[in-house]
Design an enzyme around this catalytic site. Sequence first.
Site, mmCIF file in Angstrom:
data_model
loop_
_atom_site.group_PDB
_atom_site.id
_atom_site.type_symbol
_atom_site.label_atom_id
_atom_site.label_comp_id
_atom_site.label_asym_id
_atom_site.label_seq_id
_atom_site.Cartn_x
_atom_site.Cartn_y
_atom_site.Cartn_z
ATOM 1 N N GLN A 29 62.167 35.714 54.855
ATOM 2 C CA GLN A 29 62.044 34.256 54.871
ATOM 3 C C GLN A 29 61.861 33.751 56.303
ATOM 4 O O GLN A 29 62.621 34.104 57.200
ATOM 5 C CB GLN A 29 63.306 33.638 54.227
ATOM 6 C CG GLN A 29 63.277 32.134 54.099
ATOM 7 C CD GLN A 29 62.193 31.645 53.143
ATOM 8 O OE1 GLN A 29 61.992 32.179 52.076
ATOM 9 N NE2 GLN A 29 61.469 30.611 53.558
ATOM 10 N N LYS B 108 63.560 31.083 44.641
ATOM 11 C CA LYS B 108 62.745 32.284 44.425
ATOM 12 C C LYS B 108 63.497 33.253 43.524
ATOM 13 O O LYS B 108 62.935 33.830 42.603
ATOM 14 C CB LYS B 108 62.421 32.954 45.774
ATOM 15 C CG LYS B 108 61.323 32.225 46.547
ATOM 16 C CD LYS B 108 61.193 32.676 47.989
ATOM 17 C CE LYS B 108 60.201 31.794 48.721
ATOM 18 N NZ LYS B 108 60.131 32.024 50.157
ATOM 19 N N ASP C 47 53.877 38.176 50.814
ATOM 20 C CA ASP C 47 53.487 36.915 51.458
ATOM 21 C C ASP C 47 52.026 36.931 51.895
ATOM 22 O O ASP C 47 51.451 35.893 52.202
ATOM 23 C CB ASP C 47 54.366 36.689 52.709
ATOM 24 C CG ASP C 47 55.454 35.661 52.475
ATOM 25 O OD1 ASP C 47 55.303 34.841 51.534
ATOM 26 O OD2 ASP C 47 56.442 35.666 53.223
#
Length: 282
Positions: free
Chosen positions: A96, A52, A119
Site C-alpha cells: 500500500q 480490499k 498493481d
Amino acid sequence: MKKIDGKKVAADLRLELKKKVSELKSKYNAVPGLTVILVGEDAPSKIYVKNKEKSAIEVGINSKIIKYPENLEEKVLLDKIGELNNDKEVSGILVQLPLPKHINKRKVIETIAHEKDVDGFHPMNVGNLSSGHDSSIPCTPLGCSLLLKQTEKNLSGKHAVVIGRSNLNGKPMTQLLLKENCTVTITHSKTKDLKTECLRADIIIAAVGIPKLVKGDWVKKDAIVIDVGINKTESGLVGDVDFDEVSKVAKAITPVPGGVGPMTIACLLSNTVECFKKAQSK
Ligand code: NAD
C-alpha cells in the site's frame, strides 16, 4: 445524460469473479491469494486496505494483511517481499502506498515479482502494457476502461483527452485508450489551454486532484466524461469534474463517489485472479 453507475458495474464484476474463483477452486483445488502490506498509520491507507480485504473475502480470494510500524527497516520489507515472491499460495502482492519517506518506493515496486504485481506498477508490466503485450494493468485506469466500454461499445477513432500524466492514472490510461484505437491527447499541469483541448474531446478522463476543475463549457455536447478525482472539500467528496454543470452537456458521466472508486478494488481482485490463472498454467 447517463450517470455511469460504477457501484453496479463493480458489484457485477465481483459476482463474476466469485463464480470464476469457485470454478478455479474446483479445477485446481486452490484459490487465488492476495497479500497486502501496510506500513505505518496513514488513515486513508488503513481504510483502503480494510476495504480490499473485505472485497477479496467476498469473492473467495484468500486475503492476508501484513502490518508493519512506521519505522520499519527497508530491508525487512524487501526480505518479506522476497519471501512472498516464493510462496506458492500468494498469487498477488500489493504494498500500500504511500510508504514512509525513508523507504525507497521504486526499490519496493521492483522487488515484487512482476508475475505477482497486482498493481501493475513493476517496470516489466509498464513496459508490456506500452508494447501492447499481456500485463497486469493498474487498477484505476483498468476500471475506467471497463466503465467506458460499458458506455460505448466501439471506442475506435474517438478523440480522448486524458488530464493528468501520473504513473498511477494518466499514463496507463493513455495506453489503454490507444489499445482501443482512440486518438489520445495527454494533458498536464503545463498544458497551455486545457479548456480548448477538452472541447475537442469525445472522451475526457480527468485524473488531476483539483476539485471541479472541468467545467460545463469545457465539454463538447455528447462527450463521455470519466472522473477519477477524489477530493475532500468542506461540502464533502467531489471529483475533478463539476458534475452539476457537466452532466447537463455530457452524454454520460461518472459521479463521485460511486463512479470510478468502486471499480478500483474490483479490478484489483480481477488482477489477482488473472495472476493466479497464469501461475497455474505455467
Ligand atoms: P498526481 O498528483 O500523481 O497527478 C496529478 C496529475 O495532474 C499530474 O500529472 C499533473 O501534471 C496534473 N495536473 C495538475 N494540475 C493540473 C492542471 N491545472 N491542469 C492539468 N493537469 C494538471 O495524482 P494521481 O495519483 O494521478 O491522482 C489524481 C486524482 O485521482 C486524485 O484526486 C486522486 O485522489 C484520485 N485517485 C482516485 C482513485 C480512484 O480509485 N478513483 C485512485 C487513485 C487516485
